[in-house]
Every structure is written in C-alpha cells, then in structure tokens.
Design an enzyme around this catalytic site. Structure first.
Site, PDB file in Angstrom:
ATOM      1  N   CYS A 124       0.844  -1.193   0.000  1.00  0.00           N
ATOM      2  CA  CYS A 124       0.000   0.000   0.000  1.00  0.00           C
ATOM      3  C   CYS A 124       0.880   1.244   0.000  1.00  0.00           C
ATOM      4  CB  CYS A 124      -0.902  -0.006   1.225  1.00  0.00           C
ATOM      5  SG  CYS A 124      -1.859   1.523   1.404  1.00  0.00           S
TER       6      CYS A 124
ATOM      7  N   GLU B  75       2.749  -6.064   8.454  1.00  0.00           N
ATOM      8  CA  GLU B  75       3.107  -4.667   8.188  1.00  0.00           C
ATOM      9  C   GLU B  75       4.193  -4.195   9.150  1.00  0.00           C
ATOM     10  OE1 GLU B  75       1.401  -0.166   8.665  1.00  0.00           O
ATOM     11  OE2 GLU B  75      -0.084  -1.720   8.202  1.00  0.00           O
TER      12      GLU B  75
ATOM     13  N   CYS C  92      -4.076   5.316   8.399  1.00  0.00           N
ATOM     14  CA  CYS C  92      -4.497   5.647   7.038  1.00  0.00           C
ATOM     15  C   CYS C  92      -5.933   6.177   7.014  1.00  0.00           C
ATOM     16  CB  CYS C  92      -4.336   4.435   6.126  1.00  0.00           C
ATOM     17  SG  CYS C  92      -5.727   3.293   6.108  1.00  0.00           S
TER      18      CYS C  92
ATOM     19  N   SER D 100      -7.340  -9.951  10.106  1.00  0.00           N
ATOM     20  CA  SER D 100      -7.383  -8.580   9.586  1.00  0.00           C
ATOM     21  C   SER D 100      -7.303  -7.583  10.734  1.00  0.00           C
ATOM     22  CB  SER D 100      -8.676  -8.354   8.789  1.00  0.00           C
ATOM     23  OG  SER D 100      -8.882  -6.979   8.534  1.00  0.00           O
TER      24      SER D 100
END
Length: 308
Positions: free
Chosen positions: A96, A126, A196, A224
């Site tokens: 991303c 991440e 984000c 998630s």
C-alpha cells in the site's frame, strides 16, 4: 428489524490496487504467480485468487528461481526484497502506498540518526516490514502499550521520532502517543498521522452506527487488523460485535430481542459479502435496510505502469 449499513465500508484504495496487481500479473504472465504472504487479509479474496493461479507463500525460499513474485499490501523488509532479487524474480510491489510512506520515513529518520519508535502489533506483517526498513537492528523500537513505552531504553544523547502501523485504533494509538510525548517531550512527530484515511473513516463510521444499533456484524477475517479494531470499538462502547467471514458464521441467537443490526466491512472485505449478509437478514425478517451517511472516498492508487 432494521439493518443499518456503515459508510464507508469495505475495500480501500490500497486493497483495490493490491488485488488488481495480482490479477494483472496473472493476465500478463499466466499462472502461477507467487505472492509473498496473503495479498490482503481476507479469506474470500485469497481463495478467489488461489483459484485463478496465485500461490501464496510465507518464505521466499519456497519460490523457484525466475518466477513472478508479488509483495503483499502489508509491505516487506529490505532483507525479503533482497532475497527476492537474488532468485531472479520478476517483482511487482503491491505494498500500500501509505505503508510505503511509513517505510520511507523510517529510512529517512535513520539517515538523520534518529531512534524510531514504532507503535504497532508485534508479529503483524506490516510491522515486520516496517521494522525491517532499517539496516541497523536497534534503530527501530516497537511498542504496543503504554507499559512498553515505560520500558523503553532511552539514551540521553539520542534524537527520537515515532511512526505507527497504519491499521491501528485511532483512540488507542493516541493514548500511546500522548505518553510518548510525556516521556520524550522533544520527540519528532510525523508530518501527518500515519493511521491511514480508510482506517480512520471506517472507525468513525462504526462510531456513528453504534449510536443506533443493538449489535454489529463486521465482514472481515480474523487476521485482519483493521477489522479487529472495528470490533473492539463497538465492544468498548458496550455493543456486541461479531467478526465474520460470511453468512455461514452467523448465529441467529445474536439477534434475539434485537431491533436494529449494524453491518460494516473491514478494508479488505468485498462488498459482495456485505450484500450476502443483507439478503440473509432480509430472509430472517429484516424489513428495512438503510445506508447510513458518511465520508465519500475518491482515492485511487494506480497499479505499476508495467501492468497497465
């Protein structure tokens, strides 16, 4: 019984781009293409791409030489990137762009001799990728809680900055940031919050939804991060919240005595799953389905030019 649908919900620009990269690579090169880690954390999406010929691996050592390799939306470390180049892979980067921004910030701060403090969840891909942007193992320190901030080893001769995982709870992150500023008054802050836009918008939408709902269904897989944060927000407000991959996970007992059901989806969950839930609830007696107003998102991240 009423159903309230959160807005915005579901796919964000980074997820759209990551999925499109895999699909374009399959179209250009044919199967198989290898994807390092699940391209996004959603079972429905990953299973669909597997059926088209994507092969998901956790270790680049499992990829044969000279194959197509795609990095997931969560990003990878410098070491993984180097390892992938060394096997002669054709590489497409689905990281991303908002995660890439964090990576660049870590690298820039390292060059300026800053000690970077990363707020995030240990073990999340991440976070592993962001920790791996530094060539020095001790350049980035990870904190998850205020207690971790208390335990930080702070050198008096060091300059400090902080950055965050992009998919955290805004409220929880702010409390850690506030404590960091208390411990390190001179700490350097990002020019803009690293949480984000999609994470923030979906969390804000859930807070609105919870004013009118008795229970919340969240379309999203258990791994998630952003979907789990939506569940936690509802639970902190005192509303029962359930994270589901689809209608097969629903228990009708959740709705006993309930007149209003809120429905949302994490940033990696497709709208088709939301609509399946809506049809299910209509079949179970829902008489109204209402789209609750929210922020309109018009952000688009293009795929790499070699795939267009």
């Amino acid at each position: 019984m009423k159903v309230l649908l959160a807005n915005p919900r579901g796919f964000c620009a980074g997820v759209d781009r990551a999925i499109e990269i895999v699909e374009c690579a399959l179209k250009l090169h044919g199967a198989p293409v290898y994807v390092r880690h699940e391209v996004v954390h959603n079972k429905f999406v990953v299973d669909g791409l597997k059926n088209k010929g994507a092969v998901f691996v956790e270790d680049i050592a499992d990829v044969p030489n000279n194959q197509v390799v795609i990095f997931s939306a969560h990003g990878v470390s410098i070491a993984v990137r180097r390892q992938t180049h060394n096997i002669g892979a054709i590489i497409y980067d689905a990281t991303c762009p908002l995660v890439t921004k964090v990576h660049k910030e870590v690298a820039r701060k390292q060059k300026q001799n800053y000690q970077v403090i990363l707020i995030g969840h240990k073990g999340h891909p991440e976070v592993e990728g962001t920790l791996g942007q530094s060539s020095e193992s001790n350049c980035v320190q990870l904190v998850e809680t205020i207690e971790d901030v208390e335990r930080l080893n702070l050198s008096k001769n060091m300059s400090f900055s902080y950055t965050t995982q992009t998919t955290l709870s805004i409220d929880d992150t702010q409390s850690i940031i506030d404590y960091l500023k208390l411990r390190i008054p001179t700490i350097d802050m990002p020019k803009k919050d690293d949480i984000c836009y999609a994470t923030q918008n979906r969390q804000d939408a859930v807070k609105i939804l919870m004013q009118f709902s008795s229970v919340l269904l969240i379309l999203g897989s258990s791994n998630s991060s952003n979907s789990n944060r939506l569940r936690e927000i509802a639970e902190k407000i005192g509303i029962p919240a359930y994270l589901i991959d689809g209608i097969d996970n629903i228990d009708e007992l959740w709705f006993k005595g309930v007149d209003t059901i809120g429905v949302t989806a994490g940033a990696s969950a497709p709208e088709v799953l939301v609509q399946e839930v809506v049809h299910y609830l209509r079949d179970k007696g829902a008489t109204k389905v209402i789209e609750v107003g929210g922020v309109k998102e018009n952000i688009h991240f293009p795929v790499p030019k070699e795939l267009r």
